[in-house]
Design a protein around this motif. Sequence first.
Motif, PDB file in Angstrom:
ATOM      1  N   LEU A 196      -7.307  30.342  19.769  1.00  0.00           N
ATOM      2  CA  LEU A 196      -7.543  29.756  18.453  1.00  0.00           C
ATOM      3  C   LEU A 196      -6.629  30.475  17.470  1.00  0.00           C
ATOM      4  CD1 LEU A 196      -9.196  27.860  16.628  1.00  0.00           C
ATOM      5  CD2 LEU A 196     -10.979  29.613  16.532  1.00  0.00           C
ATOM      6  N   SER A 197      -5.569  29.805  17.029  1.00  0.00           N
ATOM      7  CA  SER A 197      -4.570  30.459  16.187  1.00  0.00           C
ATOM      8  C   SER A 197      -4.403  29.733  14.860  1.00  0.00           C
ATOM      9  CB  SER A 197      -3.218  30.515  16.918  1.00  0.00           C
ATOM     10  OG  SER A 197      -2.828  29.239  17.367  1.00  0.00           O
ATOM     11  N   ASP A 198      -4.003  30.491  13.825  1.00  0.00           N
ATOM     12  CA  ASP A 198      -3.783  29.835  12.536  1.00  0.00           C
ATOM     13  C   ASP A 198      -2.373  29.252  12.486  1.00  0.00           C
ATOM     14  OD1 ASP A 198      -1.897  31.691  11.487  1.00  0.00           O
ATOM     15  OD2 ASP A 198      -3.438  32.901  10.534  1.00  0.00           O
ATOM     16  N   THR A 199      -2.153  28.408  11.486  1.00  0.00           N
ATOM     17  CA  THR A 199      -0.892  27.664  11.407  1.00  0.00           C
ATOM     18  C   THR A 199       0.193  28.415  10.642  1.00  0.00           C
ATOM     19  OG1 THR A 199      -1.804  26.496   9.475  1.00  0.00           O
ATOM     20  CG2 THR A 199      -1.997  25.407  11.613  1.00  0.00           C
ATOM     21  N   GLY A 200      -0.099  29.667  10.241  1.00  0.00           N
ATOM     22  CA  GLY A 200       0.897  30.479   9.547  1.00  0.00           C
ATOM     23  C   GLY A 200       1.873  31.110  10.528  1.00  0.00           C
ATOM     24  N   GLY A 201       2.815  31.879  10.007  1.00  0.00           N
ATOM     25  CA  GLY A 201       3.836  32.504  10.838  1.00  0.00           C
ATOM     26  C   GLY A 201       3.276  33.429  11.898  1.00  0.00           C
ATOM     27  N   PHE A 202       2.288  34.242  11.514  1.00  0.00           N
ATOM     28  CA  PHE A 202       1.688  35.188  12.447  1.00  0.00           C
ATOM     29  C   PHE A 202       0.978  34.450  13.577  1.00  0.00           C
ATOM     30  CE2 PHE A 202      -1.946  37.903  13.736  1.00  0.00           C
ATOM     31  CZ  PHE A 202      -1.244  39.020  14.198  1.00  0.00           C
ATOM     32  N   PHE A 244      -5.966  34.381  16.962  1.00  0.00           N
ATOM     33  CA  PHE A 244      -4.709  34.971  16.505  1.00  0.00           C
ATOM     34  C   PHE A 244      -4.436  34.453  15.095  1.00  0.00           C
ATOM     35  CE2 PHE A 244      -1.800  37.173  19.577  1.00  0.00           C
ATOM     36  CZ  PHE A 244      -1.063  37.863  18.640  1.00  0.00           C
ATOM     37  N   GLY A 245      -4.816  35.248  14.084  1.00  0.00           N
ATOM     38  CA  GLY A 245      -4.604  34.822  12.705  1.00  0.00           C
ATOM     39  C   GLY A 245      -4.839  35.954  11.733  1.00  0.00           C
TER      40      GLY A 245
END
Length: 243
Positions: free
Chosen positions: A30-36, A86-87
Amino acid sequence: VFKMPHSDRMAAQKVLDDMKGRGINSFALLSDTGGFGKSGRTETTKIAAVMGMTIAEDEQYGDKDTDMTPQLTKIKSSRAQAILVFGTGQAAAVVARNYQQLAMKQPLYMTHSQASLEFVRLAGRAAEGIRMPSPALLIAQDMPDSDKQKAVCLAYTKVYQDRFKTDVSTFGGYAYDGLLMLVDAIKRAGSSDGEKVRAAIEATHGFVGVSGVYNMSPTDHGGLDSSAFRMVEVSNGAFKEVH
């Protein structure tokens, strides 16, 4: 350019190694849509393939989202044996609270971006049991005296907390390591000339910081590997190392 923080790849490696040690071979990402989040998703996917692990669900969220129940509901009913988030920012605390509300049983992992007591405060009781890779700084008090990072971490913690009257943070620790490494390099170079300082930093070996023991080189301007991370778990509102 030299970089003090650990890489996303190292964080993913540390988490997946811990999963493997617990007999977990299938997990949800489960990851965010930002660069990281995007970088972490890419690196996690690569490492999972090398390790023969399956990503049962690959979900994403926006860093300003206030409800991750839809993604977590899909994950709950999937074949995923664990979850890796991952965020950055406060959204991870929302994930933790939604996870608790759904009474999910799969072990929940975060990354070093949440290695802060601020995350524990934001998530509240929902933070209990969550694992994540962290620099030694957060668990220095409990480390054996033989650990070469212990004295460095405790000294930084005291100076920081006496000065700012707030909990020490791994993020400030990266800046601290960078400053001391620069000072060390200038001393060894006997000069503040850019070329000489760069060469001195590249020759830095065995530099004990609060974030790890750095070994720089002309081809490695990060100086750390995944062993610089400690796997920690939130227990009774504090971080405890998982051995």
